[in-house]
Design an enzyme around this catalytic site. Structure first.
Site, short mmCIF file in Angstrom:
data_model
loop_
_atom_site.label_atom_id
_atom_site.label_comp_id
_atom_site.label_asym_id
_atom_site.label_seq_id
_atom_site.Cartn_x
_atom_site.Cartn_y
_atom_site.Cartn_z
N ASN A 45 41.95 42.22 35.90
CA ASN A 45 40.97 42.22 34.83
C ASN A 45 41.15 41.08 33.83
OD1 ASN A 45 39.09 43.53 32.69
ND2 ASN A 45 41.09 43.45 31.66
N TYR A 86 33.69 29.06 33.65
CA TYR A 86 33.68 30.51 33.78
C TYR A 86 32.88 30.94 35.00
CZ TYR A 86 33.51 35.41 32.25
OH TYR A 86 33.63 36.77 32.17
N LYS A 143 34.46 32.86 38.31
CA LYS A 143 34.03 34.23 38.61
C LYS A 143 33.32 34.31 39.96
CE LYS A 143 35.72 36.31 35.04
NZ LYS A 143 36.82 37.30 35.21
#
Length: 252
Positions: free
Chosen positions: A90, A154, A158
């Site tokens: 996470n 980012y 991801k």
């Protein structure tokens, strides 16, 4: 019956936000939770709060931007409990919605280090033990940013997390080890407080916002934790290599 009864679960980034909520939910479902983050004071707080509810937790303070930090977290878990049943990757950082041209090498490497390298290092280390056990479950937290709806670094990391998730699932399908991914939409956490968003690139925010239904409500950390729990427990035992967007329809 507790859905994670007797399981040993590592949850990274568990000092706040989605990770904290997930760790507390896992503990309520019967897991012994290994809390992992950099700041020891926040880990101590979360551990105490879990124990106050009757749950079991330990913590490891580790810098997950390094290989040593990742191996420290997994090594501690296996040394203490003899196994690792669940790994929730996470931990992650934002990139201030910087465009490709606006992303310098320092920011790129920082985001890649936490959002992708750490996930790979932790998976690789955990899988060695899961292979010996013949069982294990990995849940990688990606983001709707994987669809290009965030900054360049980012979004890239991801999206790579989804690819890594599917690659691991393909390798271990039918061998007792599953790997799935959740894709949170906007959640009120430290990554996107109004104060933090003041530093986001306004042009990129406007551009990506054209492709999102921002009139819809944000999700809560418990919504994300519930999805992670679903992938981590036996209710999803026939599911591997999949991703699930939890975004109240922002990306529909």
């Amino acid at each position: 019956m507790a859905r994670l009864d007797g399981k040993i679960a590592v949850v990274t980034g568990s000092g706040s936000g989605i990770g904290e909520t997930t760790a507390k939910l896992f503990a309520r479902e019967g897991a012994t939770v290994v809390l992992v983050a950099r700041r020891e004071e926040t880990l101590r707080r979360v551990k105490s709060e879990i124990e106050a509810e009757g749950g079991n937790a330990v913590y490891v303070s580790a810098d997950l931007s390094t290989l040593d930090g990742c191996e420290k977290a997994i090594g501690y878990t296996v040394d203490k409990f003899g196994r690792i049943d669940i790994l929730v990757n996470n931990a992650g950082i934002a990139d201030l919605h910087k465009s490709t041209v606006g992303t310098d090498d320092e920011l790129w490497n920082k985001v890649v280090g936490i959002n992708l390298n750490a996930v790979f290092y932790l998976c690789r280390s955990a899988l060695k033990h899961m292979e010996k056990q013949g069982s294990g479950n990995i849940v990688n937290v990606s983001s709707i940013g994987a669809f290009g709806l965030a900054g360049a670094a980012y979004s890239s990391t991801k999206a790579a997390v989804i690819a890594l998730t599917k690659n691991i699932a393909i390798q271990y399908a039918g061998r007792g080890i599953r790997c799935n991914s959740t894709l949170p939409g906007p959640v009120p956490t430290a990554l996107n407080t109004p104060e933090a968003m003041q530093h986001f690139d306004p042009e990129m925010r406007e551009i990506t916002g054209r492709h999102l239904d921002t009139s819809l409500p944000e999700s809560e950390t418990i919504d994300q934790a519930n999805a992670i729990l679903f992938f981590a427990c036996d209710e999803s035992k026939a599911i591997t290599g999949q991703y699930l967007a939890i975004d109240n329809g922002w990306t529909l």
